[in-house]
Design a protein around this motif. Sequence first.
Motif, PDB file in Angstrom:
ATOM      1  N   VAL A  43     -46.858  24.936 -40.171  1.00  0.00           N
ATOM      2  CA  VAL A  43     -45.639  25.654 -40.554  1.00  0.00           C
ATOM      3  C   VAL A  43     -44.801  24.796 -41.497  1.00  0.00           C
ATOM      4  O   VAL A  43     -44.281  25.285 -42.503  1.00  0.00           O
ATOM      5  CB  VAL A  43     -44.824  26.055 -39.307  1.00  0.00           C
ATOM      6  N   TYR A  74     -46.599  28.996 -33.619  1.00  0.00           N
ATOM      7  CA  TYR A  74     -45.745  29.970 -34.279  1.00  0.00           C
ATOM      8  C   TYR A  74     -46.620  31.119 -34.766  1.00  0.00           C
ATOM      9  O   TYR A  74     -47.676  30.908 -35.355  1.00  0.00           O
ATOM     10  CB  TYR A  74     -45.038  29.343 -35.480  1.00  0.00           C
ATOM     11  N   TYR A  76     -47.641  33.832 -37.289  1.00  0.00           N
ATOM     12  CA  TYR A  76     -47.482  33.958 -38.738  1.00  0.00           C
ATOM     13  C   TYR A  76     -46.605  35.159 -39.084  1.00  0.00           C
ATOM     14  O   TYR A  76     -45.791  35.102 -40.007  1.00  0.00           O
ATOM     15  CB  TYR A  76     -48.846  34.065 -39.423  1.00  0.00           C
ATOM     16  N   ILE A  79     -43.002  34.239 -38.902  1.00  0.00           N
ATOM     17  CA  ILE A  79     -42.585  33.443 -40.057  1.00  0.00           C
ATOM     18  C   ILE A  79     -42.269  34.372 -41.229  1.00  0.00           C
ATOM     19  O   ILE A  79     -41.232  34.243 -41.887  1.00  0.00           O
ATOM     20  CB  ILE A  79     -43.663  32.411 -40.440  1.00  0.00           C
TER      21      ILE A  79
END
Length: 93
Positions: A43, A74, A76, A79
């Motif tokens: 990330v 995390y 994707y 994000i």
Amino acid sequence: MAAEVITTDDLREFKIELLEDLKRLLKEHSGQPTKKWLKSYEVRKLLGISPGTLQNLRVNGTLPFTKIGGVIYYDYADIQSMLQSNKFQNRLR
């Protein structure tokens, strides 16, 4: 054992098919990671941020995460959602 003769036309056709397949794959992924879950270092590299900035995004709730054992993951999609929700449009007057 029978031998098969491959002509230059066969090679040319193979090349065209291979290039079309590669273009299709690149278009489908368009530079995005193929993994759904990314680790912290991935990330940071993706966003070009420091470990402290990533920690701030976690702490203030900007970026959701999952912690399993000592590893933080995390999604994707989260994000992308974070980037989209913080997107600004500069309008010139």
